[in-house]
Design an enzyme around this catalytic site. Structure first.
Site, mmCIF file in Angstrom:
data_model
loop_
_atom_site.group_PDB
_atom_site.id
_atom_site.type_symbol
_atom_site.label_atom_id
_atom_site.label_comp_id
_atom_site.label_asym_id
_atom_site.label_seq_id
_atom_site.Cartn_x
_atom_site.Cartn_y
_atom_site.Cartn_z
ATOM 1 C CG HIS A 235 -1.923 -1.104 1.189
ATOM 2 N ND1 HIS A 235 -2.327 -1.793 2.307
ATOM 3 C CD2 HIS A 235 -2.589 -1.637 0.143
ATOM 4 C CE1 HIS A 235 -3.223 -2.698 1.942
ATOM 5 N NE2 HIS A 235 -3.391 -2.632 0.635
ATOM 6 C CD GLU B 297 -0.920 0.608 4.518
ATOM 7 O OE1 GLU B 297 -2.150 0.515 4.588
ATOM 8 O OE2 GLU B 297 -0.176 -0.383 4.405
ATOM 9 C CG HIS C 180 0.194 -3.771 5.518
ATOM 10 N ND1 HIS C 180 -0.716 -3.442 4.569
ATOM 11 C CD2 HIS C 180 0.705 -4.974 5.169
ATOM 12 C CE1 HIS C 180 -0.775 -4.408 3.671
ATOM 13 N NE2 HIS C 180 0.084 -5.356 4.007
ATOM 14 C CD GLU D 76 -2.080 -3.143 9.438
ATOM 15 O OE1 GLU D 76 -1.740 -1.983 9.181
ATOM 16 O OE2 GLU D 76 -2.834 -3.825 8.719
HETATM 17 ZN ZN LIG Z 1 -1.825 -1.681 4.374
#
Ligand SMILES: [Zn+2]
Length: 1242
Positions: free
Chosen positions: A939, A942, A1036, A1121
């Site tokens: 992504h 990010e 992420h 994350e």
């Molecule tokens: Zn992500």
């Protein structure tokens, strides 16, 4: 009142007296009509006792007493008005005491029904007894709110009309009117009643009570307003009120009260009026009437006057809510919400987001539909963050309940013939190092300086090494055209490469699966690095020949400055204008052009077409300062940052292919970011900030003459994004790698609306921004509004600040991004799109992120970003510099896994330790190290994931004993950027196909999702040769949560969270998947175990984590994350996260892997040895049993991972639950985060 003396004096126990009377009454009940006189007397006596003795009431209401039944039975059977009044008085006395328990008893004994029955009978008398009606309504008003079936019972008994008629007949009789209105208020809370009452003219009736303005009988007014407010919740009634012209009346009343209630004693009436307006404006007709009645101005003016008085906040908040609702919805000031950039896909997929975007007509986002189904209507409340309450769905809805899907699938699902081509990326698994001179490599120092991207330059000072270290250059440098050369190829080491690392692997060319790769293209796009030794010490003292060379360079692919745009005068020395790119890099400082010139530069940026760098809108007028261009010394970030080198960065940019064909480099990426040493605490939210901002927005309507609406930057005019420059506006630019800003509109003198570009081939995902601002004035506050955000809430409401990079600061020694901005908030605005354009999935409303800035320096060039930028070119530079960290003990190979849709290489790294020698034992240990597979940045928005990855890579390439142990323990396979195209083109979430690549892992398309296709193939290959990684982790960033945490996969925890019944075999699962996060929570300060989740969600079934777990069979398959905001626990509690903390996280991840090794021990992988020798077969000259050379840290025993964490984890979960509950109380947004699956930004 209490006179217990009397009872004791007479020597008669009081209970016997009242109970005796009740007994008497009970005996009479059969014949109460005939004994009317006695009944009257008995009830009067009971009433007297209850009025005078508290005890009597208690006895009647005591448990086990049938007193209430007797009283109700008498009420039901008597016809005598006086007896009824007595009984009603008794009930009133009884029910007035106590906190609702007695009313509860009354209701449970059917009291409400009997009251309605009595009411109906009494209403048939002509004329009805006023006193009786008064008593009955007073009692009903008391009971009503406690009886859930009150409204229905009233309707069924016919009581609604009785009350309404009474009101009609007694408008001038406040004594009776009040209890009737109180009862009406309760009736109206039932929605069916509300409609029925509306039909009977009650809305109009209530307005007779309300108007005209009078301070008499305020309690009456209050009740009438409550009733009206309740009635207006019904859309039919709201329409009736709007049609009947009552909106102006309500507004006039509100204005009257606002004016006359100077001492704020009638807040409730004022609030009541606003509630009526709020409910009417839930329908379109109501909003129209409100706007036509000049409601915006009325409420705006009154609210402005209320602002200084804190106790009036409820009025201001409700007013603001109404105004926001009525603020006419606008479409975004764009020709289309589809991306401003076009990338033609090799074929347009029939389905999916890109397919939909292609098939949508051009005008689809023009539609702004304002239906009556105002989705906010029912959930809006008066708090500042009313959005928080919305979108709540059960978090359990998304849990995977199909047990078949929860069980890991066996077998890689593809034939080995297809996967065999991936063998080339796993040279280390068959490497035998024959002919490699370990002795000489040990004695040689770390001297190989060559970069994998630009190795046309022979490394300096590097003594020739006879043996090729198996490292490869990922980006196909020119001197290695004799491809493909595998390191152990006996043909290979030509003399030239004796001093340079061995040939790289080619980008994957899988003819048999039709990957089209353009080898030449990749090579051509790489320009050799400037040889540093050739540089002169001073940029001014450069010999002419070299200047010519540089001019040629300038004309090459990229230069950020178009000199001839500068009043048509040919510039000075090309070198001077060419800021800081060529000069000595041995001094501590760099010399670059003066800041004045820097300030002027942005005005001379080339147009959106990219290549047309002599754009025709470059005539910005003379830049007098520019011509003077004093040379400044700036800190040499290459010396401050081990992996940074501005020159190298520029080289890297030249090889990066962007859709808009960017020809500029942003200063922050050029200078680099040196993390500040000061703390950056979470920003405390200023009270009322959202309200203040909304009021400023409303002022656009109230004072339209103040509004400039001047477009100052517009990518939709590609040749001329900078509209004009009259010195009165800021200048914007976003035309550089990872840049995102589509349009800037100067709304007021110091306020700008900014519109972000959607991801390419999509029409949404606006979140990431990165743009440049110049032309600022000092000593004033600028307000920026990013007006097309899409998420319903944001960490910007909870302490997060955007990032700013000042070129002036950089020049004066602080090249860094800092968290900046005040008065930050994030709220729903008055821009909208059609639900078709929104894909029918998302809300139609947009949100504004607003922040204010005071610039410190005149003529500065500042950059703003959503988070610390990390471009693809930055990655390539870091990888190149990492190569330089390689020691002879480190095995580092950089391959190009494949080419992206946009033609950029996707790097694949292999890092481990060189074997100690080429003895069988050492080679065997080398080959059989467990694999760790890491990836990041699928992504693009990010960026924090890349900083964590940088921390991991730097640690892995480090010289610490831990790093050494780690390399000796594992083979690391790393894809540091899974979505280079998205990163380069400033996307937030998607690749060029307009799709979220982390939703493609189940069946990635070779053409549309090459990086996912090939990464998955690598894993499938590993599964096939029985070498599935020990750990898979995809890095992420999370925009809605604090801290760093992991998502993993557990059948057991998924089953627990759902209500599916599972056999015990489903619950037999060891806790291996919990070990790594558990370790991280112990060693990494930013990591929070409480935020981790191991549940498999349906919506995540095509993410890397779930697919690698299910299809590849990796038990420890994670998404890690990292917060974009900050931490609310641990050492960094209360601080925003910075690159230092993110990089530390990446390093701690490595340390955790070492600890994990101690837990997992050797035995888990023992069996691989046999299997492996079968597969590698003839090439391998190794025996199939190896000594346990990679057991480290012997101070702790190695043991199998069958550790039971359950006792521990139970406590922990409990604690986590408690914490979470506490947190939810503190931060209501968390509820939404917990419930809205879309928010797990995996
Ligand atoms: Zn992500």
């Amino acid at each position: 009142m209490n006179r217990p003396k009397m009872a004791t004096e007479k020597g008669v126990p009081s209970n016997s007296r009242v109970m005796m009377l009740l007994g008497q009454l009970e005996r009479m009940n059969g014949d109460i009509v005939r004994q009317a006189e006695t009944a009257r007397q008995v009830t009067a006596k009971i009433l007297h006792l209850i009025q005078t003795q508290e005890k009597s009431g208690k006895e009647v209401m005591s448990k086990g007493s049938s007193g209430m039944e007797v009283i109700l039975a008498s009420l039901e059977s008597t016809r005598d008005v006086q007896t009824i009044l007595n009984i009603l008085s008794i009930l009133t006395e009884l029910l007035t005491v106590g906190r609702g328990r007695r009313v509860g008893v009354f209701v449970s004994k059917g009291g409400t029904g009997i009251l309605f029955h009595t009411l109906l009978s009494a209403s048939k008398e002509m004329p009805p007894s006023e006193e009786l009606m008064l008593q009955l309504h007073s009692l009903l008003a008391k009971v009503g709110p406690k009886d859930r079936k009150f409204g229905v019972a009233a309707r069924l008994s016919g009581a609604l009309n009785v009350t309404v008629n009474l009101i009609k007949q007694n408008l001038q009789n406040p004594k009776l009117l009040l209890p009737c209105l109180q009862v009406l208020r309760v009736y109206s809370t039932n929605s069916v009643n509300a409609i029925s009452l509306g039909k009977n003219g009650v809305v109009e009736l209530l307005f007779k009570v309300l108007a005209p303005y009078s301070k008499k009988n305020t309690s009456l007014l209050k009740v009438a307003l409550d009733a009206l407010g309740a009635l207006l919740k019904s859309k039919t009634n709201a329409r009736r009120a709007a049609d009947g012209g009552y909106v102006p009346i309500l507004l006039a009343l509100y204005a009257d009260w606002h004016r006359n209630d100077a001492r704020h004693r009638h807040m409730l009436i004022r609030k009541g009026l606003l509630v009526c307006l709020r409910n009417i404006t839930n329908i379109k007709l109501g909003r129209k009437a409100f706007v036509e009645a000049d409601g915006m101005r009325v409420l705006y003016n009154s609210s402005t006057e209320c602002l200084p008085v804190r106790t009036l906040d409820p009025l201001v908040n409700t007013s603001s809510l109404i105004m926001r609702k009525c603020f006419p919805k606008n479409r975004l000031p764009l020709p289309t919400i589809k991306s401003a950039f076009v990338f033609q896909l090799p074929h347009v997929p029939g389905t999916g987001p890109a397919g939909r975007t292609y098939s949508q007509g051009p005008g689809v986002d023009d539609v702004v539909d304002e239906s009556d189904d105002n989705d906010e209507a029912d959930t809006e409340n008066d708090t500042e963050n009313e959005e928080d309450e919305k979108d709540q769905q059960s978090p359990n809805d998304d849990i995977e309940t199909d047990l078949n899907k929860l069980h890991p699938r066996k077998g890689p699902g593809r034939p080995y013939e297809e996967l065999r081509v991936y063998e080339r990326f796993f040279v280390e698994l068959s490497e035998d190092f024959q002919g490699f001179n370990f002795e000489s490599s040990k004695s040689s120092s770390n001297t190989s300086l060559s970069s994998p991207f630009s190795s046309s330059v022979a490394p300096v000072r590097s003594p020739p090494r006879p043996i090729i270290v198996p490292t490869a250059q990922a980006f196909s440098p020119k001197h290695t055209l004799s491809l493909p050369g595998l390191p152990k190829d006996p043909q290979l080491p030509p003399p030239a490469s004796a001093s340079s690392p061995p040939a790289p692997l080619t980008p994957l060319q899988l003819d048999n699966i039709h990957v089209s790769k353009d080898q030449e293209k990749t090579e051509d796009s790489h320009i050799p690095t400037t040889d540093r030794r050739d540089r002169t010490l001073s940029p001014l003292g450069r010999p002419p020949t070299e200047a010519q060379t540089i001019e040629k360079d300038l004309a090459h692919v990229l230069e950020r400055v178009s000199l001839d745009a500068l009043d048509g005068v040919l510039p000075l020395d090309a070198d001077e204008a060419h800021i800081g790119v060529k000069q000595d890099d041995v001094s501590v400082t760099r010399q670059i052009q003066s800041p004045l010139l820097l300030g002027g530069l942005s005005a001379r940026r080339s147009g959106g077409g990219g290549s047309n760098w002599s754009s025709d809108c470059g005539s910005e007028g003379p830049e007098d300062e520019a011509a003077e261009g004093a040379v400044l010394e700036v800190p040499d970030t290459a010396l401050l940052l081990p992996l940074h080198d501005p020159d190298l960065y520029v080289e890297m940019v030249k090889g990066t292919l962007s859709v808009p064909q960017y020809a500029e480099v942003a200063y922050p990426d050029y200078f680099g970011h040196v993390a500040p040493t000061f703390r950056e605490p979470l920003l405390e939210r200023v009270y009322g900030v959202q309200r203040a901002k909304i009021f400023q927005d409303i002022e656009r309507l109230i004072h339209p003459n103040d509004i400039l609406d001047k477009v100052v930057y517009d990518l939709d005019i590609p040749s001329c994004p900078v509209i004009e420059d009259d010195g009165e506006s800021l200048k914007f630019n976003s035309q550089f790698e990872s840049g995102n800003l589509r349009k800037a509109v100067q709304v007021r003198k110091f306020e700008y609306d900014l519109v972000l570009n959607s991801d390419i081939n999509s029409n949404h995902y606006h979140q990431w921004f990165y743009f440049e601002v110049s032309g600022m004035k000092v000593g004033t506050t600028y307000r920026f509004n990013i007006i097309n955000c899409e998420k319903s809430n944001s960490q910007f409401n909870y302490g997060m600040q955007a990032l700013m990079y000042s070129v002036q600061e950089a020049i004066s020694g602080s090249p860094r991004w800092v968290r900046t901005g005040t008065d930050i908030c994030y709220y729903k605005n008055h821009f909208a799109r059609s639900s078709i354009a929104a894909g029918g999935l998302k809300g139609k409303s947009y949100y504004t992120l607003t922040f204010s800035i005071n610039f410190k320096h005149k003529d500065d060039v500042c950059y703003f970003a959503y988070h610390y930028p990390y471009t693809y070119s930055t990655l390539k530079m870091h990888l190149s510099k990492l190569e330089a960290l390689r020691t002879p003990q480190i095995y580092l190979r950089q391959d190009v896994l494949c080419e992206t849709l946009g033609g950029n290489g996707c790097p694949l790294l292999t890092i481990t330790a060189m074997p100690e020698s080429n003895s069988n034992d050492h080679i065997c240990q080398f080959r059989n190290r467990p694999l760790i597979f890491l990836s990041a940045r699928v992504h693009p928005g990010e960026t924090n994931a890349s900083w964590v990855m940088k921390g991991t890579l730097e640690f892995l390439m480090g010289s610490s004993p831990l790093a050494n142990s780690l390399r000796e323990s594992y083979i690391f396979k790393i894809v540091p950027m899974l979505n280079p195209d998205g990163v380069i083109n400033g996307n937030h979430r998607c690749s060029l196909s307009g799709e979220d690549l982390n939703r493609q892992w189940q069946s990635p398309n070779l053409e549309l999702h090459p990086t996912i296709y090939h990464t998955k193939s690598l894993l499938q290959y590993l599964a096939h040769i029985q070498r599935a990684p020990l750990v898979f982790c995809d890095y992420h960033g999370h925009s809605r949560k604090k801290n760093v945490f992991m998502y993993g996969c557990s059948v057991k925890e998924t089953v627990w969270q759902s209500n599916i019944s599972a056999t015990s075999s489903d619950l037999q699962e060891d806790l291996a998947y919990r070990a790594l996060p558990k370790i991280l929570s112990q060693i990494a300060p930013a990591f929070s175990m409480a935020s981790c989740s191991f549940v498999v969600e349906r919506s995540k079934e095509s993410t890397a984590r779930v697919v690698v777990w299910r299809e590849i069979g990796v038990q420890r398959s994670y998404t890690m994350e990292s917060t974009l905001c900050g931490c609310d626990q641990g050492k960094y509690k209360g601080l925003q996260i910075g690159t230092r903390e993110l990089e530390e996280m990446g390093a701690q991840f490595c340390v955790a892997l070492l600890r994990l090794k101690r837990l997992t021990g050797l035995r888990n992988h023992q069996h691989l040895l046999d299997l492996e020798s079968d597969i590698i077969g003839s090439q391998a000259k190794v025996v199939s049993s190896c000594p346990t050379t990679y057991v480290l840290d012997e101070d702790e025993p190695s043991f199998l991972e069958a550790i039971d964490y359950s006792a521990e984890s139970n406590d922990e979960d409990l604690e986590a639950e408690n914490e979470r509950a506490a947190e939810v109380r503190e931060h209501p947004d968390l509820l939404e985060q917990l419930s809205d699956s879309d928010n797990h930004r995996e």
